[in-house]
Design a protein around this motif. Structure first.
Motif: not given
Length: 192
Positions: A133, A138, A150-151, A154, A156
């Protein structure tokens, strides 16, 4: 001479260890025989520990904690020290990367706050699952053939058996929360 309140408190702590050992063994689905084989402690001794017929000692508790992959304080449940703060110990990696472990139980879901400095991508694989997270900056995430950006805000999640690498997308460090489940544990997101 009557026992002091300190003696009574110590007795209560020691008496609570046996039921805690039994509950942990049951939670892991182990028989006394299986735990004995893995720790080198006799079935009789383990049974007496769990039944509070034998006082626990460090030479007995350490192999049990190691086998269950829990911190010794989880078995003992020592009394609070009066200081409720968690004292995190940041670990430095390289010049600018910092890892702060937020959990203390090896072998189970582990959580880290990380500040990652720029570095060259090197794909790796290992057992488990990871969840990332982005807090600030970035994050570049390479998963096999995919190259993702991912910014902040965001997240994954991926199987770590897939070749992967993550780090800053540019010249500035990135700050992330990183969850790692060595047994493939997945993050469960609830919306209610």
């Amino acid at each position: 001479m009557a026992p002091s309140s300190h003696d009574a408190e110590l007795a209560a702590i020691l008496d609570a260890i046996g039921p805690r050992l039994r509950a942990l063994r049951h939670e892991r689905g182990l028989t006394l025989e299986a735990l004995a084989a893995r720790t080198g402690i006799s079935v009789s001794t383990l049974s007496r520990l769990e039944s509070v017929l034998r006082r626990p000692t460090l030479d007995l508790l350490i192999p049990i904690a190691r086998e269950h992959r829990v911190a010794l304080d989880r078995l003992v449940a020592a009394p609070a020290t009066g200081d409720p703060r968690v004292h995190l110990e940041p670990l430095r990696h390289g010049r600018e990367s910092v890892v702060v472990p937020l959990t203390r139980y090896p072998g189970r879901l582990q959580v880290f706050k990380q500040v990652l400095a720029p570095r060259e991508p090197r794909l790796q694989t290992h057992d488990g699952r990871e969840w990332l997270y982005v807090l600030a900056g970035d994050l570049r995430l390479i998963l096999g053939e995919r190259d993702l950006l991912l910014r902040p805000g965001e997240a994954a999640e991926f199987d770590t058996r897939e070749p992967h690498w993550f780090g800053p997308a540019g010249a500035e460090p990135v700050e992330i929360l990183h969850l790692y489940g060595p047994r493939g544990d997945q993050v469960v997101v609830r919306t209610d």
